[in-house]
Design a protein around this motif. Structure first.
Motif, PDB file in Angstrom:
ATOM      1  N   ALA A  79       0.887  -1.492  -0.234  1.00  0.00           N
ATOM      2  CA  ALA A  79      -0.064   0.013   0.025  1.00  0.00           C
ATOM      3  C   ALA A  79       0.705   1.090  -0.256  1.00  0.00           C
ATOM      4  CB  ALA A  79      -0.601   0.054   0.717  1.00  0.00           C
ATOM      5  N   VAL A  80       0.465   2.708  -0.759  1.00  0.00           N
ATOM      6  CA  VAL A  80       1.233   3.574  -0.556  1.00  0.00           C
ATOM      7  C   VAL A  80       0.278   4.530  -1.008  1.00  0.00           C
ATOM      8  CG1 VAL A  80       1.768   3.424  -3.307  1.00  0.00           C
ATOM      9  CG2 VAL A  80       3.040   4.793  -2.282  1.00  0.00           C
ATOM     10  N   THR A  81       0.229   5.789   0.295  1.00  0.00           N
ATOM     11  CA  THR A  81       0.051   6.861  -0.699  1.00  0.00           C
ATOM     12  C   THR A  81       0.024   8.484  -0.710  1.00  0.00           C
ATOM     13  OG1 THR A  81      -2.220   6.514   2.039  1.00  0.00           O
ATOM     14  CG2 THR A  81      -2.426   8.482   0.909  1.00  0.00           C
ATOM     15  N   VAL A  82      -0.392   8.918  -2.353  1.00  0.00           N
ATOM     16  CA  VAL A  82       0.245   9.070  -2.828  1.00  0.00           C
ATOM     17  C   VAL A  82      -0.944  10.499  -3.174  1.00  0.00           C
ATOM     18  CG1 VAL A  82       1.394  10.105  -4.909  1.00  0.00           C
ATOM     19  CG2 VAL A  82       0.983   7.181  -4.925  1.00  0.00           C
ATOM     20  N   ARG A  83       0.247  12.387  -2.902  1.00  0.00           N
ATOM     21  CA  ARG A  83      -0.382  13.790  -2.846  1.00  0.00           C
ATOM     22  C   ARG A  83      -0.604  13.872  -4.541  1.00  0.00           C
ATOM     23  NH1 ARG A  83       3.113  17.487   1.214  1.00  0.00           N
ATOM     24  NH2 ARG A  83       1.056  19.006   0.356  1.00  0.00           N
ATOM     25  N   ALA A  84      -1.683  14.505  -4.321  1.00  0.00           N
ATOM     26  CA  ALA A  84      -1.883  15.042  -5.286  1.00  0.00           C
ATOM     27  C   ALA A  84      -0.752  15.818  -5.878  1.00  0.00           C
ATOM     28  CB  ALA A  84      -2.996  15.691  -5.458  1.00  0.00           C
ATOM     29  N   LEU A  94       1.256  12.368   6.107  1.00  0.00           N
ATOM     30  CA  LEU A  94       0.618  11.211   5.009  1.00  0.00           C
ATOM     31  C   LEU A  94       0.301   9.744   6.284  1.00  0.00           C
ATOM     32  CD1 LEU A  94       2.670  12.103   2.633  1.00  0.00           C
ATOM     33  CD2 LEU A  94      -0.062  12.250   2.524  1.00  0.00           C
ATOM     34  N   HIS A  95      -0.763   8.907   5.928  1.00  0.00           N
ATOM     35  CA  HIS A  95      -0.444   7.503   6.643  1.00  0.00           C
ATOM     36  C   HIS A  95      -0.642   6.532   5.097  1.00  0.00           C
ATOM     37  CE1 HIS A  95      -2.316   4.467   9.205  1.00  0.00           C
ATOM     38  NE2 HIS A  95      -1.658   3.827   9.436  1.00  0.00           N
ATOM     39  N   ALA A  96      -0.232   4.936   5.149  1.00  0.00           N
ATOM     40  CA  ALA A  96      -0.256   3.965   3.997  1.00  0.00           C
ATOM     41  C   ALA A  96      -0.225   3.144   5.016  1.00  0.00           C
ATOM     42  CB  ALA A  96       0.602   4.501   3.557  1.00  0.00           C
ATOM     43  N   LYS A  97      -1.362   2.288   5.299  1.00  0.00           N
ATOM     44  CA  LYS A  97      -1.858   0.990   6.615  1.00  0.00           C
ATOM     45  C   LYS A  97      -2.009   0.230   5.405  1.00  0.00           C
ATOM     46  CE  LYS A  97      -2.669  -0.708  10.527  1.00  0.00           C
ATOM     47  NZ  LYS A  97      -3.396  -0.342  11.874  1.00  0.00           N
ATOM     48  N   VAL A  98      -1.742  -1.581   5.164  1.00  0.00           N
ATOM     49  CA  VAL A  98      -2.108  -3.014   5.030  1.00  0.00           C
ATOM     50  C   VAL A  98      -2.303  -3.762   6.067  1.00  0.00           C
ATOM     51  CG1 VAL A  98      -0.479  -2.758   3.721  1.00  0.00           C
ATOM     52  CG2 VAL A  98      -2.563  -3.916   3.284  1.00  0.00           C
ATOM     53  N   PHE A  99      -3.105  -4.401   5.842  1.00  0.00           N
ATOM     54  CA  PHE A  99      -3.311  -5.003   7.350  1.00  0.00           C
ATOM     55  C   PHE A  99      -4.586  -6.339   6.710  1.00  0.00           C
ATOM     56  CE2 PHE A  99      -6.630  -2.464   8.742  1.00  0.00           C
ATOM     57  CZ  PHE A  99      -7.484  -3.639   9.442  1.00  0.00           C
ATOM     58  N   SER A 132       2.272  -0.664   8.389  1.00  0.00           N
ATOM     59  CA  SER A 132       2.074   1.033   8.072  1.00  0.00           C
ATOM     60  C   SER A 132       3.700   1.564   8.289  1.00  0.00           C
ATOM     61  CB  SER A 132       0.716   1.542   9.351  1.00  0.00           C
ATOM     62  OG  SER A 132       1.430   1.953  10.803  1.00  0.00           O
ATOM     63  N   ASP A 133       3.230   3.071   7.688  1.00  0.00           N
ATOM     64  CA  ASP A 133       4.014   4.211   7.561  1.00  0.00           C
ATOM     65  C   ASP A 133       2.882   5.641   7.707  1.00  0.00           C
ATOM     66  OD1 ASP A 133       6.341   5.578   6.992  1.00  0.00           O
ATOM     67  OD2 ASP A 133       6.226   5.933   4.990  1.00  0.00           O
ATOM     68  N   SER A 134       3.394   6.295   8.536  1.00  0.00           N
ATOM     69  CA  SER A 134       2.951   7.729   8.614  1.00  0.00           C
ATOM     70  C   SER A 134       4.321   9.020   9.096  1.00  0.00           C
ATOM     71  CB  SER A 134       1.989   7.219   9.846  1.00  0.00           C
ATOM     72  OG  SER A 134       2.363   7.196  10.908  1.00  0.00           O
ATOM     73  N   GLY A 135       3.522  10.208   9.013  1.00  0.00           N
ATOM     74  CA  GLY A 135       4.051  10.876   9.585  1.00  0.00           C
ATOM     75  C   GLY A 135       4.550  12.271   8.846  1.00  0.00           C
ATOM     76  N   ALA A 136       4.994  13.344   8.622  1.00  0.00           N
ATOM     77  CA  ALA A 136       5.139  14.343   7.760  1.00  0.00           C
ATOM     78  C   ALA A 136       5.971  14.087   6.151  1.00  0.00           C
ATOM     79  CB  ALA A 136       5.013  15.953   8.456  1.00  0.00           C
ATOM     80  N   TYR A 171       4.154  11.390  -0.347  1.00  0.00           N
ATOM     81  CA  TYR A 171       3.511  10.172  -0.506  1.00  0.00           C
ATOM     82  C   TYR A 171       4.273   9.169   1.096  1.00  0.00           C
ATOM     83  CZ  TYR A 171       8.320   7.771  -2.212  1.00  0.00           C
ATOM     84  OH  TYR A 171      10.132   7.437  -1.906  1.00  0.00           O
ATOM     85  N   ALA A 172       3.333   8.133   1.580  1.00  0.00           N
ATOM     86  CA  ALA A 172       3.196   7.028   2.400  1.00  0.00           C
ATOM     87  C   ALA A 172       3.222   6.017   2.071  1.00  0.00           C
ATOM     88  CB  ALA A 172       2.611   7.585   3.303  1.00  0.00           C
ATOM     89  N   GLY A 173       4.787   5.071   2.706  1.00  0.00           N
ATOM     90  CA  GLY A 173       4.763   3.715   3.105  1.00  0.00           C
ATOM     91  C   GLY A 173       6.220   3.737   1.107  1.00  0.00           C
ATOM     92  N   PRO A 174       6.351   2.853   0.599  1.00  0.00           N
ATOM     93  CA  PRO A 174       4.682   1.655   0.477  1.00  0.00           C
ATOM     94  C   PRO A 174       5.469   0.846   2.077  1.00  0.00           C
ATOM     95  CG  PRO A 174       7.283   1.305  -0.329  1.00  0.00           C
ATOM     96  CD  PRO A 174       7.740   2.627  -0.299  1.00  0.00           C
ATOM     97  N   VAL A 175       4.312   0.044   1.952  1.00  0.00           N
ATOM     98  CA  VAL A 175       4.689  -1.179   3.020  1.00  0.00           C
ATOM     99  C   VAL A 175       3.677  -2.559   2.481  1.00  0.00           C
ATOM    100  CG1 VAL A 175       4.244   1.132   5.027  1.00  0.00           C
ATOM    101  CG2 VAL A 175       2.140  -0.320   4.173  1.00  0.00           C
ATOM    102  N   TYR A 176       4.053  -3.236   3.246  1.00  0.00           N
ATOM    103  CA  TYR A 176       4.211  -4.606   2.739  1.00  0.00           C
ATOM    104  C   TYR A 176       3.204  -6.131   3.945  1.00  0.00           C
ATOM    105  CZ  TYR A 176       7.626  -2.872  -0.613  1.00  0.00           C
ATOM    106  OH  TYR A 176       8.253  -2.121  -1.752  1.00  0.00           O
ATOM    107  N   ILE A 177       2.465  -6.664   3.265  1.00  0.00           N
ATOM    108  CA  ILE A 177       2.426  -7.614   4.345  1.00  0.00           C
ATOM    109  C   ILE A 177       1.937  -8.943   2.833  1.00  0.00           C
ATOM    110  CG2 ILE A 177       1.407  -6.645   5.774  1.00  0.00           C
ATOM    111  CD1 ILE A 177      -1.605  -7.282   4.893  1.00  0.00           C
TER     112      ILE A 177
END
Length: 145
Positions: free
Chosen positions: A78-83, A91-96, A106-110, A114-120
């Motif tokens: 999962a990844v969260t990308v700003r426009a 920003l926060h990206a999470k997958v479970f 998960s990955d979050s912060g200022a 983008y936030a992530g990538p996070v893998y499971i």
């Protein structure tokens, strides 16, 4: 710009899938040609080679959360990308795994872009994923691999 990194913390490892389990993976082709272009922010490919977008959801006009799948490794990313990258915002990206929330990343912060990538690991498992930009977020589930 945030440096690329493999993942935040995976809080648990999945156990081997049981024999006879049925997979309901959504193929990359489910994100039809032309559909991905309607995303507010384009997927930036940071999950790496072999990961195909299986779903995305716009977070208002601020950006887009993406869920990807790698059939070879059996992992979701999962990844969260700003426009529009700019000054750092939350920003926060999470997958479970939906039925085992201890298998989570998960990955979050200022961040500026983008936030992530996070893998499971998710072979034979269903996942829930979340993306957040500032105070707007999306949470989705229903993808099984």
């Amino acid at each position: 710009m945030k440096r690329m990194r493999r993942a935040a913390v995976v809080t648990a490892l999945a156990t081997a899938a049981t024999a006879g389990a049925t997979a309901f993976a959504v193929p990359a082709s489910a994100v039809a040609a032309g559909t991905a272009e309607s995303a507010v922010a384009a997927y930036n490919g940071v999950c790496g080679a072999g990961y195909k977008v299986v779903d995305f959801s716009n977070i208002g006009s601020l950006g887009t959360a993406y869920l990807t799948w790698n059939a070879t490794t059996g992992e979701n990313c999962a990844v969260t990308v700003r426009a529009r990258p700019g000054a750092a915002v939350y920003l926060h990206a999470k997958v479970f795994q939906t039925n085992n929330t201890q298998v989570s990343a998960s990955d979050s912060g200022a961040y500026t872009s983008y936030a992530g990538p996070v893998y499971i690991p998710a072979r034979f498992e269903c996942v829930t994923w979340r993306g957040q930009i500032a105070d707007q977020y999306v949470t989705k589930d229903g993808h099984c691999g």
